[in-house]
Write a protein that holds these residues in place. Sequence first.
Motif, PDB file in Angstrom:
ATOM      1  N   ALA A  70      52.406 -32.674 143.353  1.00  9.44           N
ATOM      2  CA  ALA A  70      51.532 -32.947 142.210  1.00  9.44           C
ATOM      3  C   ALA A  70      52.369 -33.749 141.225  1.00  9.44           C
ATOM      4  CB  ALA A  70      51.045 -31.649 141.575  1.00  9.44           C
ATOM      5  N   ILE A  72      52.576 -35.948 137.777  1.00 10.51           N
ATOM      6  CA  ILE A  72      51.911 -36.265 136.518  1.00 10.51           C
ATOM      7  C   ILE A  72      52.818 -37.217 135.755  1.00 10.51           C
ATOM      8  CG2 ILE A  72      51.007 -35.292 134.366  1.00 10.51           C
ATOM      9  CD1 ILE A  72      51.079 -32.666 136.605  1.00 10.51           C
ATOM     10  N   ASP A 189      42.719 -36.428 137.993  1.00  7.96           N
ATOM     11  CA  ASP A 189      41.979 -35.722 136.931  1.00  7.96           C
ATOM     12  C   ASP A 189      40.503 -36.107 136.948  1.00  7.96           C
ATOM     13  OD1 ASP A 189      42.679 -38.303 136.119  1.00  7.96           O
ATOM     14  OD2 ASP A 189      42.795 -37.770 133.996  1.00  7.96           O
ATOM     15  N   THR A 220      47.275 -37.282 133.566  1.00 10.19           N
ATOM     16  CA  THR A 220      47.152 -35.951 132.960  1.00 10.19           C
ATOM     17  C   THR A 220      46.503 -35.044 133.986  1.00 10.19           C
ATOM     18  OG1 THR A 220      44.934 -36.407 132.123  1.00 10.19           O
ATOM     19  CG2 THR A 220      46.770 -36.845 130.614  1.00 10.19           C
ATOM     20  N   LEU A 221      46.756 -33.759 133.870  1.00  4.20           N
ATOM     21  CA  LEU A 221      46.097 -32.818 134.766  1.00  4.20           C
ATOM     22  C   LEU A 221      45.658 -31.610 133.935  1.00  4.20           C
ATOM     23  CD1 LEU A 221      45.486 -33.101 137.776  1.00  4.20           C
ATOM     24  CD2 LEU A 221      47.534 -31.790 138.279  1.00  4.20           C
ATOM     25  N   GLU A 226      44.149 -28.943 137.450  1.00  2.00           N
ATOM     26  CA  GLU A 226      45.404 -28.395 137.980  1.00  2.00           C
ATOM     27  C   GLU A 226      45.111 -27.239 138.949  1.00  2.00           C
ATOM     28  OE1 GLU A 226      48.882 -28.689 136.312  1.00  2.00           O
ATOM     29  OE2 GLU A 226      49.730 -27.238 137.722  1.00  2.00           O
ATOM     30  N   LYS A 227      44.150 -26.418 138.588  1.00  2.00           N
ATOM     31  CA  LYS A 227      43.804 -25.278 139.444  1.00  2.00           C
ATOM     32  C   LYS A 227      43.275 -25.775 140.794  1.00  2.00           C
ATOM     33  CE  LYS A 227      41.152 -21.048 139.739  1.00  2.00           C
ATOM     34  NZ  LYS A 227      40.705 -21.466 141.093  1.00  2.00           N
ATOM     35  N   ALA A 229      43.933 -28.689 142.136  1.00  2.00           N
ATOM     36  CA  ALA A 229      45.072 -29.280 142.840  1.00  2.00           C
ATOM     37  C   ALA A 229      45.880 -28.202 143.547  1.00  2.00           C
ATOM     38  CB  ALA A 229      45.949 -30.058 141.857  1.00  2.00           C
ATOM     39  N   MET A 230      46.147 -27.117 142.861  1.00  2.00           N
ATOM     40  CA  MET A 230      46.980 -26.058 143.449  1.00  2.00           C
ATOM     41  C   MET A 230      46.275 -25.376 144.621  1.00  2.00           C
ATOM     42  SD  MET A 230      49.821 -26.448 142.140  1.00  2.00           S
ATOM     43  CE  MET A 230      50.044 -27.861 141.092  1.00  2.00           C
ATOM     44  N   ARG A 238      55.962 -29.900 141.763  1.00  2.00           N
ATOM     45  CA  ARG A 238      55.267 -30.500 140.636  1.00  2.00           C
ATOM     46  C   ARG A 238      56.280 -31.328 139.870  1.00  2.00           C
ATOM     47  NH1 ARG A 238      53.933 -28.693 135.576  1.00  2.00           N
ATOM     48  NH2 ARG A 238      51.773 -28.924 134.898  1.00  2.00           N
TER      49      ARG A 238
END
Length: 246
Positions: A70, A72, A189, A220-221, A226-227, A229-230, A238
């Motif tokens: 990930a 950013i 995003d 930006t995430l 972000e959730k 993505a994870m 990250r």
Amino acid sequence: EDENATGRSHHRVTTKGYNVPECVATFEAIRDRYGISTLILSNLSKNGYSHPTGIQSYGIPILLESRDLAAISPTGTGKTLSYLLPTFVSLRAPSASADVDCGSGVRAIILAPTRELAHQIHNECLKLAQGRKWRIVLFSKASANTFSDKAVRDKVDIIVSTPLRLVASLQSGSLLLNNVRHLIFDEADRMFDREFLPQVEGIVASCTHPSIQKAVFSATLPANAEKIAMDILRDPIRVVVGLKDT
Ligand code: ADP
Ligand code: MG
């Protein structure tokens, strides 16, 4: 959590995750460590890329060591090359060439939220691949139609697409993603919101190769993105590039 200053740039880079590969200061160091063809190296300098940016220094080794990522990093910091260079290195050779047995069907998918962005990414791909017979397809209704021919779709290396366009081909059955080894979300995003989520989930589920690598790039995430993505990434590293003192 471990923090590193890049020194040369005005950016501060933070990494999180286990066994983070050491960053690289030069493209030559990437070549020495992982092997980049002379052609790609010369295409980099032809395009005026003399040194990797912060996100490239960190992101390229992570992707070349087959980790999920990930990333950013602010707009204009070179996120595109951060995933294109490792993709070309990992694919090793075009599917159409005889010197590599890579299975059949597309091996890398790059997703972008808009057609204009997909178009820009496709152009970057062509610059980097100049001189080699990679088949890099900017997905559109017309190019998707050529996929009804198995001989065509088996020789494609990389597809750049919006999620919507790709899902349309998945649903028509003209596209199989079972040989995809690299799945990249650019400007994630904008894709990890409600509008795109069902499409994104459908694409992820269709990429069934056991050793698939996934990466998410964004300026930006936000927490909700972000959730997502994870949930999609597996043991990701990250990397956050931020302006100093912000
Ligand atoms: P981002 O996706 O982070 O907004 P881009 O990948 O679009 O950034 O790159 C921004 C600009 O920087 C582009 O014009 C690109 O060609 C250029 N660029 C990328 N990497 C390098 C580099 N290592 N050296 C010089 N210019 C670069
Ligand atoms: Mg970008």
